[in-house]
Design a protein around this motif. Structure first.
Motif, mmCIF file in Angstrom:
data_model
loop_
_atom_site.group_PDB
_atom_site.id
_atom_site.type_symbol
_atom_site.label_atom_id
_atom_site.label_comp_id
_atom_site.label_asym_id
_atom_site.label_seq_id
_atom_site.Cartn_x
_atom_site.Cartn_y
_atom_site.Cartn_z
ATOM 1 N N LYS A 1 40.218 42.180 48.369
ATOM 2 C CA LYS A 1 39.823 43.601 47.999
ATOM 3 C C LYS A 1 40.198 44.086 46.802
ATOM 4 N N LEU B 1 37.601 41.104 44.233
ATOM 5 C CA LEU B 1 36.448 42.034 44.066
ATOM 6 C C LEU B 1 36.564 43.174 43.359
ATOM 7 N N PHE B 2 35.445 43.632 42.802
ATOM 8 C CA PHE B 2 35.402 45.119 42.212
ATOM 9 C C PHE B 2 34.594 45.968 43.358
ATOM 10 N N LEU B 3 35.407 46.672 44.291
ATOM 11 C CA LEU B 3 34.518 47.114 45.653
ATOM 12 C C LEU B 3 33.525 48.107 45.277
ATOM 13 N N ASP B 4 33.791 48.819 43.962
ATOM 14 C CA ASP B 4 32.889 49.965 43.865
ATOM 15 C C ASP B 4 31.575 49.411 42.887
ATOM 16 N N PHE B 5 31.685 48.208 42.555
ATOM 17 C CA PHE B 5 30.479 47.433 41.645
ATOM 18 C C PHE B 5 29.515 46.777 42.865
ATOM 19 N N GLU C 1 26.802 42.337 40.127
ATOM 20 C CA GLU C 1 27.818 42.531 39.163
ATOM 21 C C GLU C 1 29.020 41.591 39.592
ATOM 22 N N MET D 1 30.180 38.382 37.421
ATOM 23 C CA MET D 1 31.404 38.848 36.601
ATOM 24 C C MET D 1 32.063 37.496 35.770
ATOM 25 N N ARG E 1 23.876 47.081 46.545
ATOM 26 C CA ARG E 1 24.907 47.951 47.032
ATOM 27 C C ARG E 1 26.365 47.460 46.669
ATOM 28 N N ALA E 2 27.166 48.635 46.721
ATOM 29 C CA ALA E 2 28.635 48.088 46.478
ATOM 30 C C ALA E 2 29.302 47.200 47.195
ATOM 31 N N ALA F 1 32.143 47.208 48.485
ATOM 32 C CA ALA F 1 32.885 47.861 49.555
ATOM 33 C C ALA F 1 32.140 48.206 50.782
ATOM 34 N N GLU F 2 30.706 48.224 50.861
ATOM 35 C CA GLU F 2 29.786 48.105 51.809
ATOM 36 C C GLU F 2 29.665 47.023 52.820
#
Lengths: 501, 332
Positions: free
Chosen positions: A346, A350-354, A358, A362, A399-400, A402-403
């Motif tokens: 986390k 990862l980039f949780l909001d990306f 993406e 990366m 989707r992000a 994080a989901e």
């Protein structure tokens, strides 16, 4: 401190569910405990034990379910309310205040005052703390500084702190992981005494032998659900393992025969920042799964970070494909075909909001760009191919991250590196906190990669996993490689012997 | 265009419509041209600020750099008779050097951006005042640089060149942040520096690039401002401009925690701030309330933004719960 019997306690957790975006931590879990019981709570890493503890301590609120204490439903549990009810927790993570002494730590927040100005009554505080320390048989006294205490002593300090509130229910989360054998024995005696005094004890540990010794009942969790209970006469190590794992191990870990090829990663006298006094030698071959195991703090993650160029190397040589790696940095490691699936996906992976796309693209941007501009078509194609190849389940690649569930998040981290076609993959606790189905997929993927000639270095503390899928195991202990075991030598005992010296 | 940008655009339109209804002079060509000119001037350094904020940094020395670069630019031309293209080259090199210095201090010496640029704010302002002996740097009477003035302070078809420059920079900035690898890396480093370095991104290099880019755009902005005012009074020139820039970026959806924001947003933010200024003037609100109006609008914008993120988190939780329900009811 002695046998003044307190009011009996009854605690019931009913149907507790806690969902994190990306992971179901607890799914309809129930647990009851009464005065005088010693309940052992067992489960693999990620089974939901810690989350259940956080719910009990008031640190997090469950999404569903009821908490009933002394027959009364409690809606919003806070840590203050937990204390009021006579529930004391000893956390797995130790956070003593190293700027204060032992007495101040034990009674922090419950200091004894005196006089009109409310000055601290030091004498009264010490006379409260001293008998607790005596009962635990600590090497340190009430006036000692905490900054000098060893991990084991800090653990005992936390236990003393819990006992100082005269709890009706004592919750111990992995209290013995840092203790010596005699300290452990002493702690188990204290637990027996407390339970005879009518205190309820909830004991969470991986050391099943200890549970066998003191528990009157065992509750097992698996993948965030209740996996069953064992009554007084049924508590054996095998029975607990059966509940924890709940499946035939042989089927779960399909072991393929790999023919280890040429050496691709060689460490010659490598010194890490964490343990610069121990030069490490290790050789990883193409097409093998080498597992690096050991106790927490043995220096495994630190070694992985050093190999990947996150941390500086203090000395020695790192060779990839026979070439000495120069310009030690993450980009250099990636260029040499080495990548790392980090321990904490986390924050590090990862980039949780990306978006998922993406995230996957990366590290591949050099390949997916033209004149510095991102080629969005190529990026999407890569993500789509990865989704197909790794069976990433999501409502959409936009989707992000994080989901997603934990297992799918881990697949995204794997996908981002597989896109780089690495020759060496280091996986740090790759299956921690992910569900069984995703675990099996990760194992299958690892086997397939090894069959393709990729060299895998897996860090894992999960014994079943270590024994289940490794071709070879290197055991670390306090910064050294204590020994290497071939596949036919792998048993829990041989590994543990090396891990604890 | 993101949802946030649409919200902000609606707000700009609404405020503009209200002002236009209450005072039709708002739409007069002269007022529109003046406001547009200010939008262009303020917009250049607001975009500069945005590139630093997106890396979770901050640049507080923008106003002082505008004063220092302005003083040097004017003085090179007026007192040393340096041809203006040479003077321009000199001040741009100087601006980039300032950006490099800030980036170096922040990444190599691990100083906090707030502290580095706060010191910059004090130092550059002090040097500017010392350089002119607290006087005013201005062009001598009757001096004339038709080419330079046309380029920087002129108009084409009634459109001030500052606006054209702003639009060109905005378009370039949009491509840079939203379509290039560097932009992706700026967002990544700002959002999660740890995951960025674990992905093989050289985070220090990216951060230095952000400060250099910011300083470069600030230098361009400084030249525009110097030619707009024609004389630079170093004790007040550019005061608080960094705060305008931060305000515009925050309004435009840039989080001070980094990793978020859109160039369209910051452009709209700049427009909103200038329209608000114009509103204060045109509606006869005491100009002493100028900052209070601006502060209130920014506060309202930021509150709306945090509510939006809370809604987003709640939605994620709901999605996760729904997935659980679908995946088979939990068994007892």
């Amino acid at each position: 401190m002695t046998a003044h019997r307190q009011k009996d306690i009854s605690l019931d957790l009913l149907g507790i569910t806690k969902v994190y975006p990306g992971a179901v931590a607890l799914n309809n879990v129930s647990l009851s405990i009464r005065s005088g019981e010693v309940v052992g709570l067992v489960g693999e890493n990620g089974a939901g034990k810690s989350t259940l503890m956080k719910v009990l301590s008031g640190a997090i609120a469950p999404d569903e379910g009821r908490i009933i204490i002394d027959g009364e439903e409690v809606t919003s549990l806070t840590s203050a309310r937990v204390h009021e009810r006579g529930i004391a927790l000893v956390h797995q993570e130790l956070n003593p205040f190293s700027n204060l002494d032992v007495t101040a730590n034990v009674l922090l927040g419950r200091e004894i005052r005196r006089g009109m100005f409310g000055f601290l009554d030091r004498a009264a505080m010490e006379s409260k703390v001293a008998p607790i320390l005596a009962r635990l048989g600590t090497r340190f006294g009430p006036n000692d500084a905490v900054s000098g205490l060893s991990l084991a002593d800090q653990q005992l300090l936390e236990i003393a702190r819990a006992l100082s509130i005269d709890p009706r229910l004592l919750i111990l989360d992995e209290p013995t992981s840092t203790l010596t054998l005699s300290e452990t024995k002493r702690l188990l005696d204290v637990i027996r005494q407390l339970s005879a005094d009518g205190v309820a004890v909830l004991f969470i540990t991986h050391r099943l032998a200890e549970i066998e010794e003191v528990a009157s009942r065992v509750v097992a969790l698996r993948d965030g659900r209740n996996a069953g209970t064992l009554g007084c006469g049924e508590i054996t190590k095998d029975a607990m393992i059966r509940l924890m794992i709940g499946r035939d191990l042989g089927q779960f870990y399909e072991k393929a025969e790999h023919d280890p090829g040429r050496p691709v990663l060689e460490l010659k006298g490598l010194r890490t920042k964490a343990y610069p006094q121990h030069p490490l030698d290790l050789c990883l071959r193409a097409g093998e799964i080498l597992c690096l195991t050991g106790l927490v703090g043995a220096g495994r993650t630190e070694l992985a970070r050093a190999l990947f160029g996150i941390d500086r190397i203090e000395g020695g040589v790192l060779e990839i494909e026979g070439q000495r790696l120069v310009g030690h940095s993450v980009p250099a490691a990636i260029a040499a075909g080495l990548c790392l699936v980090p321990e904490d996906r986390k924050t590090e992976g990862l980039f949780l909001d990306f978006s998922i796309t993406e995230n996957i693209a990366m590290p591949s941007h050099a390949a997916l760009s033209r004149a510095g501009f991102v080629d969005i078509g190529a990026e999407t194609a890569l993500a789509e191919a990865s989704r197909h190849k790794l069976n990433i389940k999501t409502a959409g690649l936009g989707r992000a991250a994080a989901e997603m569930s934990g297992g799918n998040q881990q697949k995204v981290v794997l996908a981002k590196w597989l896109a780089m076609k690495p020759g060496i993959i280091i996986l740090d606790e790759p299956t921690r906190g992910i569900d069984v189905g995703a675990k099996a997929e990760v194992y299958r993927l690892m086997q397939a990669l090894a069959a393709d000639g990729v060299a895998l270095l897996m860090i894992s503390s999960d014994m079943e996993e270590v024994i289940g899928i490794s071709d070879r195991v290197a055991v670390m202990c306090r910064g050294r490689i204590a020994g290497t075991l071939a596949r036919d030598q792998l048993t829990e005992e041989t590994i543990l012997q090396l891990a604890v010296e | 265009m993101q949802k946030k940008d649409i919200g902000l655009a609606t707000l700009v339109m609404t405020v503009g419509a209200i002002v236009a209804v209450m005072n039709p002079r708002f739409l007069s060509p002269i007022n529109l041209a003046n406001t547009a000119n200010l939008i262009g001037l303020f917009g250049l350094f607001s975009i500069a600020e945005a590139f630093v904020i997106v890396t979770a940094g901050i640049e507080l020395s923008i106003g002082s750099v505008i004063a220092l670069i302005g003083v040097i630019f004017v003085d090179l031309i007026a007192s040393f008779s340096v041809p203006w293209p040479v003077a321009l080259a000199i001040v741009m090199v100087l601006s980039v050097a300032i950006g490099l210095l800030h980036g170096w201090l922040i990444t190599r010496l691990k100083l906090q951006p707030f502290v580095v640029t706060l010191c910059g704010l004090l130092i550059y302002r002090g040097i500017a005042r010392f350089y002119t002996r607290d006087g005013t740097a201005g062009f001598t009477f009757g001096s004339d640089f038709p080419m330079l003035e046309y380029l920087v302070a002129g108009r084409t078809a009634g459109v001030p060149h500052s606006v054209i420059a702003f639009l060109l920079v905005a378009v370039a900035a949009w491509f840079l942040l939203h379509r290039t690898v560097l932009g992706r890396h700026l967002l990544a480093v700002g959002k999660n520096p740890e995951a960025a370095s674990f992905s093989g991104i050289d985070t220090n290099r990216i951060i230095i690039q952000a400060y250099v880019l910011c300083a470069f755009l600030t230098g361009i902005s400084a030249v525009f401002f110097a030619m707009y005012t024609r004389s630079v009074q170093p004790s007040s020139h550019g005061n608080f401009y960094e705060l305008y820039g931060i305000a515009a970026a925050v309004l435009g959806g840039f989080s001070l925690r980094g990793g978020e924001g859109s160039i369209i947003g910051v452009v709209l933010g700049v427009i909103l701030l200038q329209v608000l200024q114009n509103l204060v003037n045109l509606l006869g609100i005491p100009s002493s309330l100028n900052f209070a109006v601006m502060g209130s609008v920014i506060l309202a914008g930021v509150i709306a933004d945090t509510q939006f993120s809370r809604y987003r988190d709640a939605r994620r939780q709901a999605i996760a719960m729904a997935a659980l329900e679908d995946g088979g009811k939990p068994q007892a």
